[in-house]
Design an enzyme around this catalytic site. Sequence first.
Site, PDB file in Angstrom:
ATOM      1  N   LYS A 118       0.707  -1.307   0.394  1.00  0.00           N
ATOM      2  CA  LYS A 118      -0.168   0.487  -0.013  1.00  0.00           C
ATOM      3  C   LYS A 118       0.720   1.850  -0.208  1.00  0.00           C
ATOM      4  O   LYS A 118       0.599   2.295  -0.534  1.00  0.00           O
ATOM      5  CB  LYS A 118      -0.202  -0.112   1.200  1.00  0.00           C
ATOM      6  CG  LYS A 118      -1.512  -0.911   0.814  1.00  0.00           C
ATOM      7  CD  LYS A 118      -3.409  -0.858   2.033  1.00  0.00           C
ATOM      8  CE  LYS A 118      -4.694  -1.676   1.506  1.00  0.00           C
ATOM      9  NZ  LYS A 118      -5.902  -1.179   2.174  1.00  0.00           N
ATOM     10  N   LYS A 201      -5.496 -10.156  -5.531  1.00  0.00           N
ATOM     11  CA  LYS A 201      -6.509 -10.694  -5.319  1.00  0.00           C
ATOM     12  C   LYS A 201      -7.738  -9.121  -5.615  1.00  0.00           C
ATOM     13  O   LYS A 201      -7.459  -8.764  -5.620  1.00  0.00           O
ATOM     14  CB  LYS A 201      -5.943 -10.051  -3.655  1.00  0.00           C
ATOM     15  CG  LYS A 201      -6.482  -9.565  -2.861  1.00  0.00           C
ATOM     16  CD  LYS A 201      -6.279  -9.700  -1.393  1.00  0.00           C
ATOM     17  CE  LYS A 201      -6.505  -8.134  -0.946  1.00  0.00           C
ATOM     18  NZ  LYS A 201      -7.337  -8.035   0.507  1.00  0.00           N
ATOM     19  N   LYS A 204     -11.279  -4.219  -2.795  1.00  0.00           N
ATOM     20  CA  LYS A 204     -12.117  -3.053  -2.832  1.00  0.00           C
ATOM     21  C   LYS A 204     -11.496  -1.722  -3.379  1.00  0.00           C
ATOM     22  O   LYS A 204     -11.985  -0.854  -4.415  1.00  0.00           O
ATOM     23  CB  LYS A 204     -12.173  -1.898  -1.639  1.00  0.00           C
ATOM     24  CG  LYS A 204     -13.145  -3.518  -0.186  1.00  0.00           C
ATOM     25  CD  LYS A 204     -13.777  -2.257   1.028  1.00  0.00           C
ATOM     26  CE  LYS A 204     -13.827  -3.206   1.877  1.00  0.00           C
ATOM     27  NZ  LYS A 204     -12.688  -2.891   2.788  1.00  0.00           N
TER      28      LYS A 204
HETATM   29  N1  AQP Z   1     -10.196 -11.334  -2.219  1.00  0.00           N
HETATM   30  C1  AQP Z   1     -10.420 -11.811  -0.886  1.00  0.00           C
HETATM   31  N2  AQP Z   1     -10.657 -13.051  -1.014  1.00  0.00           N
HETATM   32  C2  AQP Z   1     -11.029 -13.624   0.579  1.00  0.00           C
HETATM   33  N3  AQP Z   1     -10.777 -12.710   1.602  1.00  0.00           N
HETATM   34  C3  AQP Z   1     -10.301 -11.546   1.209  1.00  0.00           C
HETATM   35  N4  AQP Z   1     -11.354 -10.636   2.360  1.00  0.00           N
HETATM   36  C4  AQP Z   1     -10.392  -9.071   1.644  1.00  0.00           C
HETATM   37  N5  AQP Z   1      -9.886  -9.571   0.629  1.00  0.00           N
HETATM   38  C5  AQP Z   1     -10.650 -10.443   0.435  1.00  0.00           C
HETATM   39  C6  AQP Z   1     -11.078 -10.451   3.255  1.00  0.00           C
HETATM   40  O1  AQP Z   1     -12.012  -9.282   4.567  1.00  0.00           O
HETATM   41  C7  AQP Z   1     -11.737  -9.486   4.988  1.00  0.00           C
HETATM   42  C8  AQP Z   1     -11.993  -7.560   6.032  1.00  0.00           C
HETATM   43  O2  AQP Z   1     -10.940  -7.146   4.758  1.00  0.00           O
HETATM   44  P1  AQP Z   1     -10.661  -5.381   4.620  1.00  0.00           P
HETATM   45  O3  AQP Z   1     -11.719  -4.851   4.386  1.00  0.00           O
HETATM   46  O4  AQP Z   1     -10.812  -5.064   6.068  1.00  0.00           O
HETATM   47  O5  AQP Z   1      -9.171  -4.856   4.159  1.00  0.00           O
HETATM   48  P2  AQP Z   1      -8.687  -5.776   2.833  1.00  0.00           P
HETATM   49  O6  AQP Z   1      -8.662  -7.045   3.043  1.00  0.00           O
HETATM   50  O7  AQP Z   1      -7.148  -5.229   2.714  1.00  0.00           O
HETATM   51  O8  AQP Z   1      -9.742  -5.787   1.640  1.00  0.00           O
HETATM   52  P3  AQP Z   1      -9.528  -5.639   0.441  1.00  0.00           P
HETATM   53  O9  AQP Z   1     -10.680  -4.925  -0.467  1.00  0.00           O
HETATM   54  O10 AQP Z   1      -8.466  -5.798   0.010  1.00  0.00           O
HETATM   55  O11 AQP Z   1      -9.605  -3.769   1.050  1.00  0.00           O
HETATM   56  P4  AQP Z   1      -8.927  -2.363   0.258  1.00  0.00           P
HETATM   57  O12 AQP Z   1      -8.618  -2.595  -1.227  1.00  0.00           O
HETATM   58  O13 AQP Z   1      -9.151  -1.570   0.808  1.00  0.00           O
HETATM   59  O14 AQP Z   1      -7.233  -2.875   0.778  1.00  0.00           O
HETATM   60  C9  AQP Z   1     -10.420 -10.111   5.397  1.00  0.00           C
HETATM   61  O15 AQP Z   1     -10.911 -10.634   6.702  1.00  0.00           O
HETATM   62  C10 AQP Z   1      -9.760 -10.184   4.417  1.00  0.00           C
HETATM   63  O16 AQP Z   1      -8.703 -11.099   5.168  1.00  0.00           O
END
Ligand code: AQP
Length: 342
Positions: A118, A201, A204
Amino acid sequence: MSETSFTPRVFSGIQPSGNLHLGNYLGALKRFVDWQARDVESIYCMVDLHAITVWQDPSDLKKATRELCAGFIAAGLDPEKSILINQSQVPEHAQLAWIFNCVARMGWMQRMTQWKDKAGKNQQNASLGLLAYPALMAADILVYHATHVPVGEDQKQHLELTRDIAIKFNHDYGVNFFPETEPVIEGAATRVMSLRDGAKKMSKSDPSDASRINLTDDADTIAKKIRKAKTDPEGLPSDAKGLEDRPEARNLVNIYAALSEQSVDQVLADVGGRQFSEFKPMLADLAVAKMAPITTEMARLMENQDEIDKILARGAERAREITAPILRRTYEIVGMVGPSEI
Ligand code: AQP
């Protein structure tokens, strides 16, 4: 409060940073609902303090927090059974995080993959909060003495660091106060990949909306995104081994398996030999059947935001019954002088 044995307790969180997606649903939300059925005390958190480690427009953050709470409930979490909170309403999270900032080492934080991804090449301009993110996450978990944390695969490293912080705190102060929490990473979809790139992956923050299925997408949009999902020219194999080195094909099969609650081999026993032109409509129908009721319920709940705010306020009250004594005892252990009620 026992300091040697820990009652099973579940904690997990999701950032209210918009675009709640199928990866969040399969990797986290759906599994929270499974845990709820096991009758273990559970706390689920909209981690708004984590979200602001990167810029969030204030009105978007408010909307995303309420939308996430609506998503939790629409997916099946019952606010009477599980405690639903937003992180900033339970100040002990941030208070314990400060103590953990003083326990954790800079080198531990700098090694985190999420920090490197990030912050990228621009680390000097990244927020200090982004670097300290895992210490706050450790506090989120340990301020409840949580023993189990259901998460997706991407959070494994942060959970290991949570254990390291608990171990160092216990060692430094000669106590057995914080548990060594277990990450619970299970199921066919612990890492849902982007629909446009099987090496990334689903996320968001991916600039391409076509890369993810949002929980707010309507049926036509879901079907269109799956139709356009990247695949390879081969047909589907008849067992999981045949998906090796085929990340996009493996991703779609994993999603199908998780949504239909079957193993990958069970799915392939049915669909092995078919072409993606046949499989994609099957996957789209399944995804719509599973997601549409959640989307509809989320929209209904969002019409009554006062109700959502009341649920979060009540959740915070219940949460603080757990967190206040744990923080108070932590302060005593660390040697802080203060009134007996902090
Ligand atoms: N692609 C994924 N597959 C399985 N699990 C996922 N999680 C996130 N992406 C996947 C799980 O969702 C929970 C919450 O995640 P988060 O929103 O707190 O943060 P993150 O993992 O950083 O999610 P994003 O979508 O990737 O957000 P951004 O883009 O903002 O960084 C966690 O349990 C995570 O494992």
